[in-house]
Write an enzyme that holds these catalytic residues in place. Structure first.
Site, PDB file in Angstrom:
ATOM      1  N   CYS A  79      -7.279  -1.129   1.357  1.00  0.00           N
ATOM      2  CA  CYS A  79      -6.343  -1.553   2.396  1.00  0.00           C
ATOM      3  C   CYS A  79      -7.073  -1.467   3.729  1.00  0.00           C
ATOM      4  O   CYS A  79      -7.603  -0.409   4.081  1.00  0.00           O
ATOM      5  CB  CYS A  79      -5.116  -0.646   2.390  1.00  0.00           C
ATOM      6  SG  CYS A  79      -3.953  -0.983   3.734  1.00  0.00           S
ATOM      7  N   CYS A 107       0.849  -1.189   0.000  1.00  0.00           N
ATOM      8  CA  CYS A 107       0.000   0.000   0.000  1.00  0.00           C
ATOM      9  C   CYS A 107       0.888   1.244   0.000  1.00  0.00           C
ATOM     10  O   CYS A 107       1.795   1.364   0.821  1.00  0.00           O
ATOM     11  CB  CYS A 107      -0.892  -0.018   1.242  1.00  0.00           C
ATOM     12  SG  CYS A 107      -1.928   1.454   1.406  1.00  0.00           S
ATOM     13  N   CYS A 132      -5.343   1.147   6.416  1.00  0.00           N
ATOM     14  CA  CYS A 132      -5.476   2.611   6.352  1.00  0.00           C
ATOM     15  C   CYS A 132      -6.678   3.070   5.523  1.00  0.00           C
ATOM     16  O   CYS A 132      -6.862   4.262   5.320  1.00  0.00           O
ATOM     17  CB  CYS A 132      -4.194   3.218   5.780  1.00  0.00           C
ATOM     18  SG  CYS A 132      -3.942   2.856   4.034  1.00  0.00           S
ATOM     19  N   CYS A 178      -8.108  -5.693  -9.986  1.00  0.00           N
ATOM     20  CA  CYS A 178      -7.696  -4.638 -10.917  1.00  0.00           C
ATOM     21  C   CYS A 178      -7.326  -3.422 -10.063  1.00  0.00           C
ATOM     22  O   CYS A 178      -8.193  -2.752  -9.507  1.00  0.00           O
ATOM     23  CB  CYS A 178      -8.859  -4.340 -11.852  1.00  0.00           C
ATOM     24  SG  CYS A 178      -8.462  -3.258 -13.214  1.00  0.00           S
ATOM     25  N   CYS A 198       0.367   3.158   3.616  1.00  0.00           N
ATOM     26  CA  CYS A 198       0.812   2.644   4.916  1.00  0.00           C
ATOM     27  C   CYS A 198       1.835   1.520   4.830  1.00  0.00           C
ATOM     28  O   CYS A 198       2.251   0.989   5.850  1.00  0.00           O
ATOM     29  CB  CYS A 198      -0.380   2.188   5.735  1.00  0.00           C
ATOM     30  SG  CYS A 198      -1.142   0.663   5.123  1.00  0.00           S
TER      31      CYS A 198
END
Length: 133
Positions: free
Chosen positions: A97, A48, A100, A120, A51
């Site tokens: 995610c 991510c 976060c 995707c 984070c």
């Protein structure tokens, strides 16, 4: 799951580029075929951008022809969450995610075996960590 990361809008804007902020915090989408990671096929892990949580492995990445990085599976654990997205008069499954709440992209039921899924994902929502590092 790791501790939840919560930041103010100003803190996210300081950390992210304008495009990263738009995609991850405002549920935007980068233009197809423009992302740096679409044609990235080295061995490693995708994290991510907000984070640094590990989300996807290069082992499950494939060329979907969609113009966005695509994976047929997420890493084990609870870092990739799902929610219903009914925007633009479509019914889709958004992926984010869980650490976060960054918007990553969408998952579709038209991927290859063994899962039949296609995650995707926007390139700007990810960072790549080479397996050699």
């Amino acid at each position: 799951m790791s501790d939840k990361i919560v930041r103010s809008e100003a803190e996210w804007r300081d950390q992210l580029t304008a495009e990263e902020y738009h995609v991850t915090r405002e549920h935007g989408t980068e233009r197809a075929f423009t992302g740096a990671l679409d044609k990235q096929y080295e061995d490693g892990t995708y994290h991510c951008i907000c984070c640094d949580a590990p989300l996807f492995s290069s082992e499950t990445k494939f060329d979907s022809g969609s113009g966005w990085p695509s994976f047929y599976d997420k890493l084990e654990g609870e870092m990739v969450g799902e929610s219903q997205d009914n925007s633009f008069m479509m019914r889709r499954t958004e992926v984010h995610c869980t650490r976060c709440d960054a918007h990553l992209g969408h998952v579709f039921p038209d991927g290859p075996a063994p899962t039949g899924l296609r995650y995707c994902i926007n390139s700007v929502s990810l960072s790549f960590r080479d397996a050699q590092d």
